[in-house]
Scaffold this motif. Structure first.
Motif, PDB file in Angstrom:
ATOM      1  N   PRO A  44       0.960   0.160  -5.121  1.00 21.36           N
ATOM      2  CA  PRO A  44      -0.290   0.350  -5.863  1.00 21.36           C
ATOM      3  C   PRO A  44      -0.749   1.801  -5.784  1.00 21.36           C
ATOM      4  O   PRO A  44      -0.501   2.492  -4.791  1.00 21.36           O
ATOM      5  N   GLU A  45      -1.446   2.266  -6.836  1.00 19.01           N
ATOM      6  CA  GLU A  45      -1.932   3.638  -6.853  1.00 19.01           C
ATOM      7  C   GLU A  45      -3.051   3.859  -5.841  1.00 19.01           C
ATOM      8  O   GLU A  45      -3.245   4.966  -5.351  1.00 19.01           O
ATOM      9  N   SER A  46      -3.801   2.804  -5.524  1.00 18.91           N
ATOM     10  CA  SER A  46      -4.900   2.924  -4.569  1.00 18.91           C
ATOM     11  C   SER A  46      -5.141   1.575  -3.911  1.00 18.91           C
ATOM     12  O   SER A  46      -4.501   0.569  -4.272  1.00 18.91           O
ATOM     13  N   ASP A  47      -6.074   1.539  -2.957  1.00 22.38           N
ATOM     14  CA  ASP A  47      -6.419   0.293  -2.275  1.00 22.38           C
ATOM     15  C   ASP A  47      -7.484  -0.495  -3.029  1.00 22.38           C
ATOM     16  O   ASP A  47      -7.855  -1.596  -2.616  1.00 22.38           O
ATOM     17  N   ALA A  48      -7.990   0.059  -4.124  1.00 30.82           N
ATOM     18  CA  ALA A  48      -9.055  -0.595  -4.876  1.00 30.82           C
ATOM     19  C   ALA A  48      -8.549  -1.871  -5.541  1.00 30.82           C
ATOM     20  O   ALA A  48      -7.412  -1.925  -6.006  1.00 30.82           O
TER      21      ALA A  48
ATOM     22  N   GLN B 174       0.854  -1.180   0.000  1.00 32.13           N
ATOM     23  CA  GLN B 174       0.000   0.000   0.000  1.00 32.13           C
ATOM     24  C   GLN B 174       0.892   1.233   0.000  1.00 32.13           C
ATOM     25  O   GLN B 174       2.023   1.191   0.477  1.00 32.13           O
ATOM     26  N   SER B 175       0.381   2.311  -0.556  1.00 32.07           N
ATOM     27  CA  SER B 175       1.142   3.556  -0.569  1.00 32.07           C
ATOM     28  C   SER B 175       1.261   4.094   0.842  1.00 32.07           C
ATOM     29  O   SER B 175       0.298   4.060   1.624  1.00 32.07           O
TER      30      SER B 175
ATOM     31  N   SER C 156      -6.011  -2.277  -8.791  1.00 28.26           N
ATOM     32  CA  SER C 156      -5.389  -0.963  -8.932  1.00 28.26           C
ATOM     33  C   SER C 156      -4.157  -1.026  -9.828  1.00 28.26           C
ATOM     34  O   SER C 156      -3.439  -2.025  -9.872  1.00 28.26           O
ATOM     35  N   LYS C 157      -3.926   0.059 -10.552  1.00 35.37           N
ATOM     36  CA  LYS C 157      -2.672   0.204 -11.282  1.00 35.37           C
ATOM     37  C   LYS C 157      -1.517   0.330 -10.282  1.00 35.37           C
ATOM     38  O   LYS C 157      -1.741   0.640  -9.100  1.00 35.37           O
ATOM     39  N   TRP C 158      -0.290   0.141 -10.769  1.00 32.73           N
ATOM     40  CA  TRP C 158       0.882   0.204  -9.904  1.00 32.73           C
ATOM     41  C   TRP C 158       1.837   1.297 -10.358  1.00 32.73           C
ATOM     42  O   TRP C 158       1.843   1.682 -11.525  1.00 32.73           O
TER      43      TRP C 158
ATOM     44  N   GLU D 139      -0.163  -1.187 -15.643  1.00 29.85           N
ATOM     45  CA  GLU D 139      -1.481  -1.688 -15.263  1.00 29.85           C
ATOM     46  C   GLU D 139      -1.406  -2.679 -14.107  1.00 29.85           C
ATOM     47  O   GLU D 139      -2.347  -2.797 -13.325  1.00 29.85           O
ATOM     48  N   THR D 140      -0.293  -3.372 -13.976  1.00 29.24           N
ATOM     49  CA  THR D 140      -0.174  -4.441 -12.982  1.00 29.24           C
ATOM     50  C   THR D 140       1.144  -4.365 -12.216  1.00 29.24           C
ATOM     51  O   THR D 140       2.095  -3.686 -12.634  1.00 29.24           O
TER      52      THR D 140
END
Length: 337
Positions: A261-265, A234-235, A268-270, A322-323
């Motif tokens: 990751p860009e978000s916790d969703a 997580q960021s 998420s993109k990385w 994307e991953t």
């Protein structure tokens, strides 16, 4: 002695003294911090330069020409004054009244805010971090220490000391002891809001990230044998912790890239981000490859030879895919380039 409401409205049996007239960030902050302590909670403030009026006061900051913690005198203007924080490597900037109060009362204030004992290990960590991020700059500016030994690349007038300076009455506005005292009360409140905001951030967001960073550093060779890539699930605020923990968590080579990751969703993109040479530096240990910079999406995937790339910043300090597998391949190729 001032006759403003600051001096008249007695809320405590204790009285804090500081100088009258034009004020600076250091004594405004010193007064606010003192009012957070048990001994000087909500204490009244007297602003004067008269030694006879300062003498009976319980504590005096930024005036009087004396530094003596036993008698609660905390001035730094006198000849021969050399006091520094003297902990954590902070031994080059002489203290202002804010630094002096923070040195002697800071841990108590932090412990009370956190609801822990003063000897708790986290209190020491936060005490040093808040000094580095806030108090040291107030000390340096008040003592006339330039931020750079060369010509600054740009002007900086949004710092706390500059903001407090502008609260003083302007040269073409009315001024009196009462006006200065009212303005000082406003300034002290603003310094306190900044102090508590930063303390709460470091306690509630920065400090919990330390364990995340430590765990990621300890398993980084499982991500890449070089040990140059760290993955956060997580960021989180990682730079300060990486630089403090890296020397004690051995590695075959310097850490060059962090992935997160860009978000916790879900899905998420990385991101991939370069590790700078120091926490405040814009120079990277190793930037992403030059041919990638400023290129996006399918074109970047083609140039890099990696499926699913989304972007690479024009300066080469960060990029995305994307991953997780995509940013990991970006890191591996960047190491090899």
């Amino acid at each position: 002695m001032s006759t403003s409401p600051i001096a008249k409205k007695m809320k405590s049996t204790k009285v804090i003294g500081t100088h009258s007239g034009t004020f600076h960030c250091d004594e405004a902050l010193a007064v606010f911090m003192l009012r957070l302590t048990d001994d000087f909670k909500d204490a009244d403030v007297v602003r004067t330069r008269d030694p006879a009026k300062l003498a009976p006061l319980d504590i005096v900051v930024d005036v009087g020409g004396v530094y003596d913690p036993q008698s609660h005198r905390y001035d730094h203007h006198q000849r021969g004054f050399t006091e520094v924080l003297g902990h954590g490597g902070y031994d080059s900037i002489k203290l202002s009244s804010a630094g002096l109060v923070y040195k002697h009362f800071g841990k108590q204030i932090i412990a009370q805010r956190l609801g822990v004992a003063e000897d708790d290990a986290n209190v020491e960590l936060l005490w040093l971090q808040l000094y580095s991020e806030l108090i040291e700059s107030v000390d340096a500016i008040d003592n006339g220490v330039n931020i750079s030994s060369s010509k600054p690349a740009y002007a900086l007038r949004t710092d706390l000391s500059s903001r407090i300076k502008r609260i003083n009455p302007n040269w073409n506005e009315p001024s009196s002891d009462e006006i200065f005292d009212a303005k000082f009360a406003e300034a002290s409140k603003i310094t306190g809001e900044e102090f508590l905001s930063q303390l709460d951030y470091f306690a509630k967001a920065w400090l919990p990230a330390r364990d995340i960073v430590k765990a990621a550093l300890e398993k980084r060779t499982s991500i890449d044998p070089s040990g140059s890539v760290v993955v956060f699930e997580q960021s989180c605020p990682w730079k300060d912790h990486l630089f403090s923990l890296e020397p004690i968590v051995t590695s075959p080579s310097p850490i060059l890239y962090v992935l997160y990751p860009e978000s916790d969703a879900p899905g998420s993109k990385w991101r991939i981000q370069c590790v700078p040479e120091s926490p405040d530096s814009f120079v990277n240990r190793k930037s992403l490859p030059e041919p990638w910079r400023g290129v996006r999406d399918a074109e970047l995937s083609k140039v890099a030879g990696i499926e699913g790339c989304t972007f690479c910043h024009a300066s080469g300090f960060t990029g995305g895919a994307e991953t997780f597998e995509g940013v990991l391949q970006m890191a591996k190729k960047a190491i090899e380039t």
